[in-house]
Scaffold this active site. Structure first.
Site, short mmCIF file in Angstrom:
data_model
loop_
_atom_site.label_atom_id
_atom_site.label_comp_id
_atom_site.label_asym_id
_atom_site.label_seq_id
_atom_site.Cartn_x
_atom_site.Cartn_y
_atom_site.Cartn_z
N SER A 1 0.80 -1.05 -0.05
CA SER A 1 0.16 -0.05 0.05
C SER A 1 0.87 1.23 -0.11
O SER A 1 2.08 1.28 0.39
CB SER A 1 -0.81 0.08 1.13
N TYR B 1 -1.39 0.05 10.50
CA TYR B 1 -1.82 -0.38 9.13
C TYR B 1 -0.21 0.00 8.61
O TYR B 1 0.38 -0.85 7.83
CB TYR B 1 -2.75 0.27 8.59
#
Length: 242
Positions: free
Chosen positions: A128, A141
């Site tokens: 990501s 995250y």
């Protein structure tokens, strides 16, 4: 027939990649937890599905036993609650690390020795933009995706002498169900309004393009971002998140 294993195959990017691999002639083993979504995939010729909790090491080992994968796509991931790290409870921290990082390392360890011994294979990790740039309320995250990025690039160097390729997929602002449990529907709709998001099929198309390259070429990572809006880091406009 070439074989592929993909985790998190029940929706979004994982489902799109599973179908693209099937369409390219791979025999696909699709792993996930959503029974109905797995049943839908299993109706497609060339896709075998297995329900498994990736945090269960022995169940994962049993799920992939006997599969000599030519392609491994470590795609499964989860989004913890959007809040400061200090407000997360220990179970949320442990589960996020287990799914986003530990499971990917464990499955890679199970599958990659066979690729190395055969002198060919390709491992993908769905990362990501959050693994390469900071975002408020996403510390956990970001940490798991940054760790995955570092692992992928080091693994690539380990496996290069054996003819095994490794690619990190750096996706930003993809229209998937990742935020389903942490954002209300109206906020999710606002994130993707105006067509300003990458679609799962776009990511799958890039994966297939990388696989089609000759064996002497390895794409270490590819960043796939929406054309509009965009910033230097791939971050969304102020008020939204990647």
């Amino acid at each position: 027939m070439k074989q592929a294993i993909i985790t998190g195959a029940t929706g979004g990017i994982g489902r799109a990649i599973a179908i693209a691999l099937r369409d390219a002639g791979f025999r696909v083993l699709a792993l996930g937890r959503d029974g109905q979504a797995l049943a839908d995939l299993a109706r497609m010729e060339g896709i075998e599905t297995r329900a498994v909790d990736l945090a269960d090491r022995e169940a994962l080992r049993a799920a992939v036993a006997g599969v000599a994968a030519d392609v491994l796509v470590n795609n499964a991931g989860m989004m913890p609650p959007l809040s400061p790290f200090t407000d997360l409870d220990e179970d949320q921290i442990d589960r996020t690390i287990a799914i986003n990082l530990t499971a990917a390392l464990a499955l890679t360890r199970m599958v990659v020795p066979g690729m190395r011994d055969r002198g060919a294979g390709h491992v993908f990790f769905t990362g990501s933009t959050a693994g390469h740039a900071p975002f408020a309320n996403l510390a956990l995250y970001c940490a798991t995706k940054a760790a995955l990025a570092g692992f992928a690039q080091s693994l690539r160097l380990d496996l290069a002498p054996h003819g095994v390729r490794v690619t990190e997929i750096v996706a930003g602002r993809v229209e998937t169900g990742l935020y389903r449990d942490v954002l209300p529907p109206e906020q999710r709709a606002a994130m993707y309004a105006g067509g300003g998001a990458v679609q799962p099929q776009d990511v799958a198309a890039m994966v297939m393009a990388v696989l089609a390259l000759p064996g002497h070429v390895d794409v270490a990572r590819f960043d796939i971002l929406p054309t509009q809006p965009a910033t230097a880091t791939g971050a969304p406009p102020k008020g939204t998140r990647a």
